[in-house]
Design an enzyme around this catalytic site. Structure first.
Site, short mmCIF file in Angstrom:
data_model
loop_
_atom_site.label_atom_id
_atom_site.label_comp_id
_atom_site.label_asym_id
_atom_site.label_seq_id
_atom_site.Cartn_x
_atom_site.Cartn_y
_atom_site.Cartn_z
N GLY A 20 6.54 -8.48 10.76
CA GLY A 20 6.55 -9.91 10.74
C GLY A 20 6.46 -10.29 12.32
NE ARG A 49 11.52 -1.26 11.52
CZ ARG A 49 11.44 -2.31 10.67
NH1 ARG A 49 12.05 -2.34 9.76
NH2 ARG A 49 10.38 -3.25 10.87
CE LYS A 95 8.04 -7.82 3.92
NZ LYS A 95 8.41 -7.50 5.17
N GLY A 131 6.52 -2.37 8.91
CA GLY A 131 7.60 -1.50 8.54
C GLY A 131 7.08 -0.24 7.73
P1 ADP Z 1 4.46 -3.73 6.07
O1 ADP Z 1 5.87 -3.48 5.90
O2 ADP Z 1 3.42 -2.71 6.32
O3 ADP Z 1 4.24 -5.17 6.27
P2 ADP Z 1 4.55 -4.88 3.24
O4 ADP Z 1 5.88 -5.11 3.43
O5 ADP Z 1 3.79 -6.33 2.97
O6 ADP Z 1 3.79 -4.05 4.55
O7 ADP Z 1 3.94 -4.14 1.93
C1 ADP Z 1 4.14 -2.83 1.68
C2 ADP Z 1 4.07 -2.39 0.20
O8 ADP Z 1 2.99 -2.95 -0.10
C3 ADP Z 1 4.34 -0.84 0.23
O9 ADP Z 1 5.58 -0.53 -0.33
C4 ADP Z 1 3.04 -0.65 -0.91
O10 ADP Z 1 3.38 -0.04 -2.08
C5 ADP Z 1 2.77 -2.04 -1.35
N1 ADP Z 1 1.44 -2.42 -1.98
C6 ADP Z 1 0.55 -2.12 -1.39
N2 ADP Z 1 -0.72 -2.35 -2.40
C7 ADP Z 1 -0.27 -2.96 -3.34
C8 ADP Z 1 -0.70 -3.26 -4.66
N3 ADP Z 1 -1.88 -3.23 -4.70
N4 ADP Z 1 0.07 -3.72 -5.48
C9 ADP Z 1 1.52 -3.70 -5.13
N5 ADP Z 1 2.04 -3.33 -4.17
C10 ADP Z 1 1.10 -2.78 -3.13
MG MG Z 2 7.37 -4.01 4.58
#
Ligand code: ADP
Ligand code: MG
Length: 399
Positions: free
Chosen positions: A380, A35, A200, A356
């Site tokens: 988001g 970023r 999330k 992110g």
């Molecule tokens: P992004 O930032 O790409 O939108 P999120 O913030 O929603 O993604 O989620 C990212 C996190 O999700 C990562 O830190 C990863 O470790 C976690 N994650 C992925 N699969 C699982 C799972 N099965 N259980 C818990 N956490 C998970």
């Molecule tokens: Mg995230």
């Protein structure tokens, strides 16, 4: 939207830039500076034009008061390295230190204000409170440039209200993000495949209803999977589960069947004893997750399945890691998705990585960023854009 070039001669002008410096930190070490690097084109253009650049940004989730662990100091250091020039860090957001730091700027120099979320007015739901912070920010500048794509879906003082107070323009990053995301929203080339994952879950379940009207195929991985498996009547052990969303997800599955949208769920899961890098783990069928164990990645058969469902796509949007990629033992699913996007890209698909953590995963797992069509800096924001929602921070620039 006006661009920086439309702002006229900026020499000597104080330009307030909203950037997105919400980087992952390990103590005071930035673990992924994507970023910060993404902010450089706008900042360099302004500095080259002789502007006095004042940057405002947030980091983490402080509760409206200063907290050392959310200081932007590590970002100021990294930014100075990347720009090759000093970055003056104010000790506060819009207080005496901010005023003095801005007053001391010469042409072509840059200052960073402390974490804007140290001020509770930034995220206030009360218009007058946000407007009063916007007034304080406006007093520090002559023009405003919006370049924090990760926050343009937020109606916040430094994103939205400030644009109503100063002449404004869209920054180069936001412009590039919007152009890229439009490719996937305005008449995407098909098959249009969306891969969702991450943690999330409740945020992202909301977008599914909307994406269902646009995409041809939805692949579900990450922590979202378990609410889907529960909706199918399977038990999920101690995995991440949004119990109160199970009925909603049943509705999505029915809706998808009606509309002919393909929903692809993993058929096998890597389950662990605990949420830890070195936890003992096994691959089990998705309908046979043992009590007491936690699903932390999609299994190898699912990784192959996901790959095949991505390879023939012409447009791919990926948001949310397929597993806990931060732990080597649970990173294979995310690696498989990333590599399938790269290969789909070689076949002519336009690929977007949003979120992110997903963007960080691509870099941390060692993929070349050039292998992707667009890596969005906003999770988001990119999802809301793809849903077709109005983003307040963009709409205000168009007004
Ligand atoms: P992004 O930032 O790409 O939108 P999120 O913030 O929603 O993604 O989620 C990212 C996190 O999700 C990562 O830190 C990863 O470790 C976690 N994650 C992925 N699969 C699982 C799972 N099965 N259980 C818990 N956490 C998970
Ligand atoms: Mg995230």
């Amino acid at each position: 939207m006006k661009t920086i070039e439309d702002l006229g001669d900026l020499r000597g002008k104080r330009v307030l830039v909203r950037s997105d410096f919400n980087v992952p930190l390990d103590g005071t070490t930035i673990t992924d500076d994507g970023r910060v690097r993404a902010a450089l084109p706008t900042l360099n253009a302004l500095l080259d034009a002789g502007a006095r650049v004042v940057v405002t940004a947030h980091l983490g989730r402080p509760k409206g008061a200063p907290e050392d662990k959310y200081s932007l100091a590590p970002v100021a250091t990294r930014l100075a390295e990347l720009l090759g020039k000093p970055v003056a860090l104010a000790k506060d957001t819009v207080g005496e230190s901010a005023k003095a730091t801005v007053a001391a700027l010469g042409d072509g120099e840059i200052a960073l204000l402390e974490n804007i979320r140290f001020d509770p007015r930034e995220t206030s739901k009360v218009d007058a409170e946000r407007e009063s912070l916007a007034d304080d920010l406006a007093a520090l500048a002559d023009v405003y440039v919006s370049d924090g794509f990760g926050v343009v879906h937020r109606k916040q003082a430094s994103v939205y209200d400030i644009a109503l107070k100063l002449p404004h323009a869209v920054g180069k990053l936001v412009l590039k993000e919007v152009d890229s995301l439009r490719k996937a929203t305005d008449d995407p080339e098909r098959p249009y495949v969306v891969v969702l994952g991450g943690s999330k879950v409740s945020d992202k379940l909301g977008v599914i209803a909307n994406l269902m009207t646009k995409a041809d195929r939805l692949l579900i991985g990450g922590g979202m999977v378990y609410t889907f498996l529960a909706a199918k009547g399977y038990s999920v052990g101690n995995s991440l589960l949004e119990q109160d969303q199970v009925e909603t997800v049943k509705g999505y599955l029915a809706q998808a069947a009606e509309r002919g949208v393909e929903i692809v769920l993993p058929t096998d899961i890597v389950v662990a004893d605990t949420f830890a890098a070195d936890s003992p783990h096994d691959v089990v069928a998705a309908d046979a997750i043992p009590d007491g164990r936690i699903g932390l990645d999609i299994g190898p058969a699912s990784a192959e399945l996901f790959r095949s469902k991505i390879l023939d796509a012409k447009t791919v949007v990926w948001n949310g890691p397929a597993g806990v990629f931060e732990f080597e033992a649970f990173s294979a699913g995310t690696r498989a998705v990333a590599s399938a996007l790269v290969d789909a890209g070689k076949n002519g698909a336009f690929t977007i990585v949003g979120g992110g953590d997903s963007a960080a995963a691509v870099r941390i797992l060692g993929f070349d960023e050039a292998g992707f069509g667009h890596i969005s800096t906003g999770g988001g924001a990119s999802l809301e854009f793809l849903e077709g929602k109005t983003l307040p921070g963009i709409a205000v620039l168009e007004a």
